[in-house]
Design an enzyme around this catalytic site. Structure first.
Site, PDB file in Angstrom:
ATOM      1  N   ASN A 146     -32.358  28.691  56.467  1.00 25.64           N
ATOM      2  CA  ASN A 146     -31.954  27.311  57.047  1.00 25.64           C
ATOM      3  C   ASN A 146     -32.883  26.851  57.942  1.00 25.64           C
ATOM      4  O   ASN A 146     -32.612  27.350  59.146  1.00 25.64           O
ATOM      5  CB  ASN A 146     -30.524  27.140  57.204  1.00 25.64           C
ATOM      6  CG  ASN A 146     -29.424  27.529  56.103  1.00 25.64           C
ATOM      7  OD1 ASN A 146     -29.335  26.976  55.362  1.00 25.64           O
ATOM      8  ND2 ASN A 146     -29.119  28.812  56.181  1.00 25.64           N
ATOM      9  N   LYS A 338     -30.874  26.960  41.313  1.00 23.32           N
ATOM     10  CA  LYS A 338     -30.830  26.105  42.867  1.00 23.32           C
ATOM     11  C   LYS A 338     -31.836  24.802  42.390  1.00 23.32           C
ATOM     12  O   LYS A 338     -32.953  25.011  42.493  1.00 23.32           O
ATOM     13  CB  LYS A 338     -31.313  27.155  43.979  1.00 23.32           C
ATOM     14  CG  LYS A 338     -30.321  28.255  43.930  1.00 23.32           C
ATOM     15  CD  LYS A 338     -30.706  29.233  45.199  1.00 23.32           C
ATOM     16  CE  LYS A 338     -29.789  30.049  45.563  1.00 23.32           C
ATOM     17  NZ  LYS A 338     -30.032  30.623  46.803  1.00 23.32           N
TER      18      LYS A 338
HETATM   19  P1  ADP Z   1     -27.209  25.968  50.531  1.00 19.01           P
HETATM   20  O1  ADP Z   1     -28.449  25.395  51.130  1.00 19.01           O
HETATM   21  O2  ADP Z   1     -26.710  24.833  49.743  1.00 19.01           O
HETATM   22  O3  ADP Z   1     -26.462  26.525  51.531  1.00 19.01           O
HETATM   23  P2  ADP Z   1     -27.514  28.607  49.255  1.00 19.01           P
HETATM   24  O4  ADP Z   1     -28.984  28.950  48.770  1.00 19.01           O
HETATM   25  O5  ADP Z   1     -27.364  29.124  50.497  1.00 19.01           O
HETATM   26  O6  ADP Z   1     -27.575  26.917  49.430  1.00 19.01           O
HETATM   27  O7  ADP Z   1     -26.365  28.736  48.463  1.00 19.01           O
HETATM   28  C1  ADP Z   1     -25.224  28.514  48.700  1.00 19.01           C
HETATM   29  C2  ADP Z   1     -24.270  29.565  48.389  1.00 19.01           C
HETATM   30  O8  ADP Z   1     -24.322  30.023  46.996  1.00 19.01           O
HETATM   31  C3  ADP Z   1     -24.274  30.819  49.212  1.00 19.01           C
HETATM   32  O9  ADP Z   1     -23.797  30.476  50.529  1.00 19.01           O
HETATM   33  C4  ADP Z   1     -23.703  31.805  48.222  1.00 19.01           C
HETATM   34  O10 ADP Z   1     -22.400  31.968  48.386  1.00 19.01           O
HETATM   35  C5  ADP Z   1     -23.977  31.410  46.971  1.00 19.01           C
HETATM   36  N1  ADP Z   1     -25.445  32.080  46.624  1.00 19.01           N
HETATM   37  C6  ADP Z   1     -26.455  31.397  46.611  1.00 19.01           C
HETATM   38  N2  ADP Z   1     -27.579  32.310  46.233  1.00 19.01           N
HETATM   39  C7  ADP Z   1     -26.925  33.233  45.851  1.00 19.01           C
HETATM   40  C8  ADP Z   1     -27.397  34.496  45.086  1.00 19.01           C
HETATM   41  N3  ADP Z   1     -28.764  34.623  44.566  1.00 19.01           N
HETATM   42  N4  ADP Z   1     -26.492  35.416  44.515  1.00 19.01           N
HETATM   43  C9  ADP Z   1     -25.172  35.053  44.826  1.00 19.01           C
HETATM   44  N5  ADP Z   1     -24.566  34.035  45.532  1.00 19.01           N
HETATM   45  C10 ADP Z   1     -25.718  33.307  46.025  1.00 19.01           C
HETATM   46 MG    MG Z   2     -26.566  28.275  52.538  1.00 21.48          MG
END
Ligand code: ADP
Ligand code: MG
Length: 448
Positions: A146, A338
């Site tokens: 982030n 995503k």
């Molecule tokens: P954001 O920018 O919305 O925080 P993230 O990439 O951090 O996006 O994803 C949000 C949540 O989704 C993470 O906190 C995690 O719990 C879950 N998550 C994201 N990517 C993965 C992954 N590759 N495998 C398992 N859970 C994931």
């Molecule tokens: Mg996140």
């Protein structure tokens, strides 16, 4: 890995007693959020949700996460200065994603006009989960980094005291003494103060940009309180705690963003650094040779960074994208889909992933997404404490974040640090979502 308090998890009276101590300790420590439903009432607060007990974290992985943070700081900073990389990487995305496109337009415009800013401040948080490989050995895998509005560096500094108290009440004083002190907001404030100093105007201020309705105000106050109060109007540092979701912007806000971006003020982050934090950039970084190109002559940093990467896949139009889309449609549980969004609750999993991907597989719309291998941590039992919710045991997984802070003046890095950590834990029923989204809760790592 079993926690050394596994024996008390089933002792209901002890757990209930510990939970009431925990809630009071959280309130006393200032682990607070404004109450949902009354986010603007200045005198109505509740505790931020948290786990009753700390969560076990393998110390080798914890150390690995800290050890790679300065490398990630360098990487983000390098990307933010690499116009060609950002242009090339985001080319397909900005054709279909208006928000990223709008950010990118400002980025290009300020570069064409010539940057007025000469001091750069980065505050980021790199998030990881502990993936259980085929043999069950946990490995540190990055979820995302982030680069804007990375939060909870303030409230997380309170969790160790709360969990220490809980462990003592449960007769685990020795374990309580193992909890690490942690105060990211102090490190973040040091970075802000350094950037302010290098900006070089005694009377200039630091401007915090926050959402109008902001339940997480106390987390921001922690950083603010570490800085000292001054008067005046000139802005030396702009610290964004918003601006990462489309709903933060109307036309006037976009104009304000451009105005700030054109100014001499130190933006945390500047728009290039915000773009460096997109999911699309994360995915492109995993291509062979890409890290080497961005960090020339830093083979060890590259190796440390790469070791944390999970599988990431482009959905750009073409054979590579067609192939991975077909694989994900056939086996959706292996992946996370995503979009270019931040703040939790935007990703797609399982059946929903399959349906969406099937619908957009032949359309350029798919390029606004990336695919990522789903990380599968070993669940552990814990109690999640939330205001007005019954006390109930859950199978949980945790996500470790490390805060990074750096300051660059012209070409010279004058600060590059890991500033502390954040552990967030959620019940396994929830695939997605952070603390602000009401899914994850604050936690403290217990290193084994
Ligand atoms: P954001 O920018 O919305 O925080 P993230 O990439 O951090 O996006 O994803 C949000 C949540 O989704 C993470 O906190 C995690 O719990 C879950 N998550 C994201 N990517 C993965 C992954 N590759 N495998 C398992 N859970 C994931
Ligand atoms: Mg996140």
């Amino acid at each position: 890995m079993a926690a050394p308090w596994e024996d008390v998890l089933r002792d209901q009276p002890a757990i209930r007693e510990a939970a009431s101590v925990a809630v009071d300790a959280a309130l006393l420590q200032g682990m607070l959020m404004r109450t949902e439903g009354e986010p603007n009432a200045s005198d109505v607060v509740n505790y931020a949700p948290f786990t009753l007990l700390p969560s076990v974290v393998p110390s080798a992985l914890f150390e690995q996460a800290y050890a790679v943070q300065q490398d990630f700081n360098l990487l983000v900073d390098a990307i933010s200065q690499n116009k060609e990389f950002l242009e090339h990487t985001l080319a397909s995305t900005i054709k279909v994603d208006d928000f990223t496109a709008q950010l990118f337009r400002i980025h290009v415009q300020v570069l064409e006009e010539g940057l007025a800013q000469s001091v750069f401040l980065g505050i980021n948080r790199s998030d990881y989960m502990f993936d259980c490989g085929v043999d069950g050995t946990p490995a540190l895998k990055q979820i995302e980094i982030n680069t804007i509005a990375a939060s909870f560096g303030g409230l997380t500094s309170r969790t160790a005291a709360v969990h220490g108290q809980v462990l003592k009440v449960l007769g685990k004083a020795k374990e309580a003494s193992h909890l690490l002190p942690n105060n990211p907001s102090k490190g973040l404030a040091l970075g802000i103060a350094k950037a302010w100093e290098l900006y070089g105007s005694e009377s200039a201020v630091v401007m915090f940009l926050v959402e109008e309705i902001q339940r997480n105000i106390f987390d921001q106050r922690c950083v603010e309180n570490e800085l000292w109060n001054r008067d005046g109007q000139e802005v030396a540092v702009v610290y964004y705690r918003e601006g990462y979701v489309p709903k933060n912007y109307d036309q006037q806000n976009w104009e304000a963003r451009l105005l700030l971006e054109r100014s001499r003020a130190v933006k945390c982050p500047d728009i290039a650094t915000q773009l460096a934090g997109t999911k699309k950039v994360q995915q492109e970084l995993s291509r062979p040779g890409m890290l080497e190109r961005l960090l020339p002559g830093r083979a060890e940093a590259v190796a440390r960074i790469r070791a944390t990467f999970a599988g990431l896949y482009s959905l750009d139009m073409g054979e590579e994208g067609d192939k991975i889309a077909a694989t994900a449609i056939a086996d959706p549980d292996r992946f996370v889909l995503k979009p270019q969004r931040e703040g939790g609750g935007n990703n797609l999993y399982g059946e929903e992933l399959r349906q969406v991907l099937e619908k957009i597989r032949d359309s350029p719309e798919r390029t606004s997404y990336i695919l990522m291998d789903k990380i599968k941590p070993q669940p552990a039992r814990n109690y999640l404490l939330r205001a007005h919710s019954p006390l109930q045991v859950s199978d949980c997984i945790s996500e470790l974040g490390i805060f990074g802070v750096y300051v660059r003046q012209g070409k010279e890095m004058v600060m590059n640090k890991a500033a502390g950590h954040l552990l967030r834990t959620k019940a396994i029923e929830h695939a997605d979502g952070g603390v602000a989204a009401g899914v994850a809760v604050l936690d403290t790592p217990y290193l084994v």
